[in-house]
Design an enzyme around this catalytic site. Structure first.
Site, PDB file in Angstrom:
ATOM      1  N   GLU A  65       1.096  -1.597   0.013  1.00 28.39           N
ATOM      2  CA  GLU A  65       0.177  -0.220   0.061  1.00 28.39           C
ATOM      3  C   GLU A  65       0.781   1.282  -0.268  1.00 28.39           C
ATOM      4  O   GLU A  65       0.204   2.573  -0.463  1.00 28.39           O
ATOM      5  CB  GLU A  65      -0.776  -0.132   1.500  1.00 28.39           C
ATOM      6  CG  GLU A  65      -1.764   1.204   1.029  1.00 28.39           C
ATOM      7  CD  GLU A  65      -2.661   1.233   0.214  1.00 28.39           C
ATOM      8  OE1 GLU A  65      -2.509   2.198  -0.471  1.00 28.39           O
ATOM      9  OE2 GLU A  65      -3.400   0.391  -0.891  1.00 28.39           O
ATOM     10  N   GLU A  72       1.212   6.175  -7.251  1.00 27.09           N
ATOM     11  CA  GLU A  72       0.313   7.147  -7.458  1.00 27.09           C
ATOM     12  C   GLU A  72       0.532   9.054  -7.652  1.00 27.09           C
ATOM     13  O   GLU A  72       0.186   9.581  -8.220  1.00 27.09           O
ATOM     14  CB  GLU A  72      -1.151   6.886  -6.354  1.00 27.09           C
ATOM     15  CG  GLU A  72      -1.824   6.037  -6.229  1.00 27.09           C
ATOM     16  CD  GLU A  72      -3.191   5.294  -5.814  1.00 27.09           C
ATOM     17  OE1 GLU A  72      -3.069   5.795  -4.721  1.00 27.09           O
ATOM     18  OE2 GLU A  72      -3.602   4.450  -6.532  1.00 27.09           O
TER      19      GLU A  72
END
Length: 119
Positions: A65, A72
């Site tokens: 994550e 991102e």
């Protein structure tokens, strides 16, 4: 920024974890899930192999994550407009988190089945 002292590098890493915790609801949810796993492990007191497997899974999900979040943010900064290749990169990173999460759930279910059926 290369060859910084160990504690300075650790500070950068902790800042990254803190930023992900503040900004990413999925990271907070996965941290909560990891905490619940720790509570269940502490309550059930299983063999050390279960501790190792479950903590390894939790660490891999959280690390994936963090990588997904970093990717991102980097992509959004470098290329804020939509592009099919960027969508694929982001979707693949999210898919990696999903696969690791599903694997972690599978290991946790195996642990629960062995623990509950053994009693």
């Amino acid at each position: 920024m290369k060859n910084q002292p160990f504690f300075k590098r650790m500070g950068f890493a902790l800042q990254g974890i803190s930023a992900a915790f503040r900004m990413e609801s999925s990271f907070r949810l996965q941290c909560l899930a990891a905490l619940m796993v720790l509570i269940v492990l502490s309550w059930c007191k299983p063999a050390l192999i279960w501790w190792a497997l479950l903590l390894l899974n939790c660490g891999m999900v959280l690390a994936a994550e963090l990588v997904n979040t970093a990717l991102e943010h980097l992509i959004d900064h470098l290329h804020p407009s939509l592009h099919p290749s960027i969508k694929i990169a982001k979707d693949c990173a999210a898919g990696a988190v999903l696969l690791l999460s599903m694997t972690a759930v599978g290991v946790f279910v195996a642990f629960l089945l062995e623990t509950l059926c053994a009693k």
